[in-house]
Design a protein around this motif. Sequence first.
Motif, PDB file in Angstrom:
ATOM      1  N   SER A  88       0.614  -1.153  -0.187  1.00  0.00           N
ATOM      2  CA  SER A  88       0.402   0.173  -0.279  1.00  0.00           C
ATOM      3  C   SER A  88       1.280   1.716   0.103  1.00  0.00           C
ATOM      4  O   SER A  88       1.650   1.185   0.607  1.00  0.00           O
ATOM      5  CB  SER A  88      -0.981   0.102   1.662  1.00  0.00           C
ATOM      6  OG  SER A  88       0.243   0.309   2.349  1.00  0.00           O
ATOM      7  N   VAL A  90       0.209   6.125  -0.715  1.00  0.00           N
ATOM      8  CA  VAL A  90      -0.477   6.430  -0.121  1.00  0.00           C
ATOM      9  C   VAL A  90      -0.391   7.274  -1.357  1.00  0.00           C
ATOM     10  O   VAL A  90       0.531   8.630  -1.636  1.00  0.00           O
ATOM     11  CB  VAL A  90      -0.227   7.790   1.649  1.00  0.00           C
ATOM     12  CG1 VAL A  90      -1.668   8.974   1.452  1.00  0.00           C
ATOM     13  CG2 VAL A  90      -0.469   7.199   2.520  1.00  0.00           C
ATOM     14  N   ASN A  92      -2.456  10.902  -3.457  1.00  0.00           N
ATOM     15  CA  ASN A  92      -3.549  12.159  -3.235  1.00  0.00           C
ATOM     16  C   ASN A  92      -4.160  11.703  -2.052  1.00  0.00           C
ATOM     17  O   ASN A  92      -5.215  12.035  -1.911  1.00  0.00           O
ATOM     18  CB  ASN A  92      -4.127  11.910  -4.769  1.00  0.00           C
ATOM     19  CG  ASN A  92      -3.026  12.671  -5.559  1.00  0.00           C
ATOM     20  OD1 ASN A  92      -2.477  13.002  -5.711  1.00  0.00           O
ATOM     21  ND2 ASN A  92      -3.976  11.608  -6.571  1.00  0.00           N
ATOM     22  N   GLN A  94      -4.691   9.355  -0.317  1.00  0.00           N
ATOM     23  CA  GLN A  94      -5.463   8.023  -0.576  1.00  0.00           C
ATOM     24  C   GLN A  94      -4.803   6.735  -0.031  1.00  0.00           C
ATOM     25  O   GLN A  94      -3.948   7.000  -0.883  1.00  0.00           O
ATOM     26  CB  GLN A  94      -6.910   7.883  -1.410  1.00  0.00           C
ATOM     27  CG  GLN A  94      -7.921   9.086  -1.917  1.00  0.00           C
ATOM     28  CD  GLN A  94      -9.220   8.758  -1.519  1.00  0.00           C
ATOM     29  OE1 GLN A  94      -8.816   8.511   0.152  1.00  0.00           O
ATOM     30  NE2 GLN A  94     -10.169   8.580  -1.652  1.00  0.00           N
ATOM     31  N   LYS A  96      -3.865   2.870  -1.205  1.00  0.00           N
ATOM     32  CA  LYS A  96      -4.048   2.584  -2.870  1.00  0.00           C
ATOM     33  C   LYS A  96      -3.248   1.444  -2.600  1.00  0.00           C
ATOM     34  O   LYS A  96      -1.676   0.952  -2.021  1.00  0.00           O
ATOM     35  CB  LYS A  96      -3.058   3.615  -3.614  1.00  0.00           C
ATOM     36  CG  LYS A  96      -2.529   2.646  -5.360  1.00  0.00           C
ATOM     37  CD  LYS A  96      -4.159   2.500  -6.060  1.00  0.00           C
ATOM     38  CE  LYS A  96      -4.518   1.770  -7.087  1.00  0.00           C
ATOM     39  NZ  LYS A  96      -5.558   0.828  -7.969  1.00  0.00           N
ATOM     40  N   ASP A 130      -9.717   0.726   0.383  1.00  0.00           N
ATOM     41  CA  ASP A 130      -9.064   2.181   1.161  1.00  0.00           C
ATOM     42  C   ASP A 130      -8.541   2.521   2.165  1.00  0.00           C
ATOM     43  O   ASP A 130      -8.081   3.474   2.466  1.00  0.00           O
ATOM     44  CB  ASP A 130      -9.908   3.163   0.623  1.00  0.00           C
ATOM     45  CG  ASP A 130     -10.943   3.110   1.215  1.00  0.00           C
ATOM     46  OD1 ASP A 130     -10.791   2.325   2.255  1.00  0.00           O
ATOM     47  OD2 ASP A 130     -12.229   4.205   1.739  1.00  0.00           O
ATOM     48  N   HIS A 131      -8.038   1.538   2.740  1.00  0.00           N
ATOM     49  CA  HIS A 131      -7.586   1.365   4.184  1.00  0.00           C
ATOM     50  C   HIS A 131      -6.084  -0.469   3.832  1.00  0.00           C
ATOM     51  O   HIS A 131      -5.905  -0.926   3.088  1.00  0.00           O
ATOM     52  CB  HIS A 131      -7.856   0.601   5.133  1.00  0.00           C
ATOM     53  CG  HIS A 131      -8.753   1.491   5.453  1.00  0.00           C
ATOM     54  ND1 HIS A 131      -9.041   2.841   6.688  1.00  0.00           N
ATOM     55  CD2 HIS A 131      -9.872   1.198   5.767  1.00  0.00           C
ATOM     56  CE1 HIS A 131      -9.350   3.635   6.583  1.00  0.00           C
ATOM     57  NE2 HIS A 131     -10.542   2.631   6.434  1.00  0.00           N
TER      58      HIS A 131
END
Length: 188
Positions: A88, A90, A92, A94, A96, A130-131
Amino acid sequence: MEDRQTKRNKRTIGIVVGILTAILCTACNGGTSADNLSVKVVTLQDEAETADFVYYDVYGNGKVRKTDEFKPDDSARFYAADIDCFSSNVVNGQVKNTLVNTILTEESGDVIEADEAMSSLMQLLADEIDHDIFSAIIIEDKGQYFAWVELNTNWSSPCELYQYNGEENTIEVIGKWDGVDLIGIWVA
């Protein structure tokens, strides 16, 4: 004294009221369970070596309700995703997720490559969550696929149960918990 027609009308009204009450009670309790799915989870007690088992019915509208104890299905197969399956970043502001590999570990400890359905399910998890994905368990039972996902949110330990629809290549959250481990499932 009441005549026959009056008694018949009262009986009909009583039956209609009974049916409507049953429908309303079912709606208030969350409707019918999603494919008759039940889950057994364990909550670990803080600073104690005891664990509490809790049993839930899972409903199609995403709600869960405690239920009576049941024996989990022996035919269910659990596959733990490798720690490096998901990455994962970040972007923008969020989170990803990216699916890096599809290596799974069976309950026996054998390492396998995910089959096509499991790979698709894992890709959907990466695309739609989205985590940060802390861990994921892929579950196959009676031709149905589920995913138990623990998320890294820093303040709690949310766990989400997803159901995979292979025909439409979609996933849906069918239950949410906090701070529990999945022990077993039962699919009718």
